[in-house]
Design an enzyme around this catalytic site. Structure first.
Site, PDB file in Angstrom:
ATOM      1  N   TYR A  20       0.736  -1.240  -0.180  1.00  0.00           N
ATOM      2  CA  TYR A  20       0.076   0.065  -0.016  1.00  0.00           C
ATOM      3  C   TYR A  20       0.977   1.245   0.038  1.00  0.00           C
ATOM      4  CZ  TYR A  20      -3.829  -3.272   0.861  1.00  0.00           C
ATOM      5  OH  TYR A  20      -4.538  -4.253   0.615  1.00  0.00           O
ATOM      6  N   TYR A 148     -11.389  -8.636   7.110  1.00  0.00           N
ATOM      7  CA  TYR A 148     -10.506  -8.573   5.973  1.00  0.00           C
ATOM      8  C   TYR A 148      -9.808  -9.873   5.407  1.00  0.00           C
ATOM      9  CZ  TYR A 148      -5.963  -7.805   3.667  1.00  0.00           C
ATOM     10  OH  TYR A 148      -4.964  -8.171   2.712  1.00  0.00           O
ATOM     11  N   ASP A 249     -12.009 -18.016   8.421  1.00  0.00           N
ATOM     12  CA  ASP A 249     -10.707 -17.365   8.095  1.00  0.00           C
ATOM     13  C   ASP A 249      -9.756 -17.150   9.478  1.00  0.00           C
ATOM     14  OD1 ASP A 249      -8.547 -16.023   7.293  1.00  0.00           O
ATOM     15  OD2 ASP A 249      -9.565 -14.432   6.167  1.00  0.00           O
TER      16      ASP A 249
HETATM   17  C1  LIG Z   1      -3.363 -11.519   6.171  1.00  0.00           C
HETATM   18  C2  LIG Z   1      -4.908 -12.058   5.964  1.00  0.00           C
HETATM   19  C3  LIG Z   1      -5.254 -12.536   4.890  1.00  0.00           C
HETATM   20  C4  LIG Z   1      -4.343 -12.741   3.627  1.00  0.00           C
HETATM   21  O1  LIG Z   1      -3.346 -13.570   3.647  1.00  0.00           O
HETATM   22  P1  LIG Z   1      -2.140 -13.094   2.641  1.00  0.00           P
HETATM   23  O2  LIG Z   1      -1.093 -13.996   2.983  1.00  0.00           O
HETATM   24  O3  LIG Z   1      -1.645 -11.603   2.837  1.00  0.00           O
HETATM   25  O4  LIG Z   1      -2.609 -13.150   1.280  1.00  0.00           O
HETATM   26  C5  LIG Z   1      -6.588 -13.229   4.692  1.00  0.00           C
HETATM   27  N1  LIG Z   1      -7.269 -13.138   5.855  1.00  0.00           N
HETATM   28  C6  LIG Z   1      -6.760 -12.732   7.143  1.00  0.00           C
HETATM   29  C7  LIG Z   1      -7.870 -12.775   8.324  1.00  0.00           C
HETATM   30  C8  LIG Z   1      -5.705 -12.134   7.007  1.00  0.00           C
HETATM   31  O5  LIG Z   1      -5.291 -11.403   8.613  1.00  0.00           O
END
Ligand SMILES: *Cc1c(COP(=O)(O)O)cnc(C)c1O
Length: 431
Positions: A20, A148, A249
């Protein structure tokens, strides 16, 4: 600083994009020579205490000898080989561990090379599940605001639509459903009806929704917010009753960060699909994994074309897998729960008093995560600079000044870290 470094940093500023950032960057990057444990040594030999674990990942600190040893051994043996048609022990041994450690039922493993891709694969699994059941209309996703999930196109479409980093792409993204973010903090037990919006949206659209994607307990880069386990439990129950898959996630929360090995354990749930990344290799190499239940894999296998349609070039890279095995074994052999509880207590003791400070909106701590949220969003860069002056590495994000140190950070360094953090915030707010 050596002359050489001056030239390197100039080249960097003119030619290399950082996360960014723009070219040339407004302020030059800080050159790093090396890192060991929780100490980062800069180009000018100045040392910083690391408060970031390189974005949740370096849970054992940098250059841990046990992990380095495992990496050396795997380099001698075979750093890489394609995974199409071939397999190897590092992938098998790592999959065994992941199946054993993650919530019961998640026993099919897909390896990829970054968190964003792990979420993309989870979305594909969910869509293929419904295609296989001849319900292709179930192709939309649902999530909560302030989330996110990554920087790629499918994941951008489920990041917070308003405050997220991807708002400018919204015209080019698939439109999904966003429920209000959970409002009640981690320790709250009353439900205050904050699940109602989620419930209403799911009941209205479930026929077109393939899956709910959510970060369990901690919303990371979308706001560093903690929410109560009961909300997650309700999300899980609602997904079941409306026949919608649940994708958890845990790329940020996985491997102990919240005080449980996986944040799903706070609510005692098993999602249909689980995404792991970041701390998987102890932050040494890029590797991610998407785990699914037999229900998902069997349904996809019985459908048409019967294959899971994904396969990255560097899938299950042996060096990364061997590194992950070493990191997981090191974690499990350590008193990680006590370490994290110790960090939590320290962060509470040192950071919570800032709650009374004018200009501070909220201070919150969970596990080895400490967050100071300010009223203003324009002090981040200044606070980073002040922290560096205090000998501490932080990477504030908007109004959020936060730390997630390595689990094995020595107590004296942890004290220096929080002192530096508190001082930087106080100086920035009073100037
Ligand atoms: C960092 C993150 C991602 C993305 O992972 P990258 O390795 O940067 O592509 C996805 N979900 C969550 C919750 C994250 O913290």
């Amino acid at each position: 600083m050596q002359n050489n470094w001056h030239q390197l940093l100039q080249f960097d500023q003119q030619h290399i994009w950082h996360p960014y950032a723009k070219i040339p960057s407004t302020t030059p990057m800080i050159g790093v020579q090396k890192a060991k444990g929780s100490i980062i040594t800069l180009a000018d030999n100045k040392e910083l205490i690391d408060g970031m674990s390189s974005w949740w990942a370096c849970i054992h600190g940098y250059n841990h000898p046990t992990i380095q040893q495992a990496m050396h051994e795997q380099i001698e043996q075979m750093p890489h080989i394609m995974f199409g048609g071939l397999t190897h022990q590092p992938a098998i041994d790592l999959a065994k561990r992941l199946v054993k450690l993650t919530p019961l039922g998640l026993d099919k493993v897909f390896f990829s090379d970054s968190g964003s891709v792990a979420v993309e694969v989870a979305i594909k699994m969910a869509l293929q599940y419904w295609i296989s059941l001849k319900k292709p209309q179930k192709k939309q996703l649902m999530t909560v605001k302030n989330g996110y999930h990554g920087d790629t196109f499918a994941t951008m479409a489920i990041c917070d639509p308003d405050n997220g980093m991807h708002a400018i792409f919204s015209h080019a993204l698939i439109q999904h459903h966003f429920a209000a973010a959970p409002q009640m903090g981690f320790n709250k037990t009353s439900d205050n009806g904050d699940i109602n919006d989620f419930k209403a949206l799911l009941s209205q659209h479930h026929q077109n929704i393939a899956a709910v994607v959510i970060e369990p307990i901690v919303q990371g880069a979308g706001g560093m917010r903690f929410y109560r386990p009961d909300y997650l439990k309700q999300v899980c129950q609602l997904c079941q009753s409306y026949n919608v898959l649940l994708i958890a996630d845990e790329i940020a929360t996985g491997f102990g960060r919240t005080g449980k090995l996986f944040a799903c354990e706070w609510a005692d749930i098993t999602p249909d699909i689980l995404c792991l990344g970041k701390a998987l290799t102890g932050g040494n190499l890029t590797l991610a994994a998407t785990l699914a239940t037999a229900k998902i894999s069997e349904t996809i296998s019985q459908g048409n074309p019967g294959l899971l349609m994904h396969g990255p070039t560097f899938m299950a890279n042996p060096l990364a897998c061997a590194t992950a095995i070493a990191s997981i074994d090191l974690l499990l052999a350590s008193p990680w729960k006590e370490n994290i509880r110790g960090i939590e207590k320290h962060l509470q003791q040192e950071l919570l008093p800032l709650n009374k400070f004018s200009g501070v909106k909220d201070v919150r701590v969970l596990g080895a995560i400490g967050v100071i949220e300010l009223d203003r969003a324009d002090l981040g860069e200044k606070i980073q600079e002040l922290a560096v002056q205090q000998g501490v590495w932080l990477r504030p994000f908007g109004s959020l000044i936060y730390t997630m140190p390595a689990y094995n950070i020595p107590q004296a360094q942890l004290q220096q870290l929080t002192d530096g953090m508190v001082n930087a915030v106080k100086i920035a707010l009073s100037s």
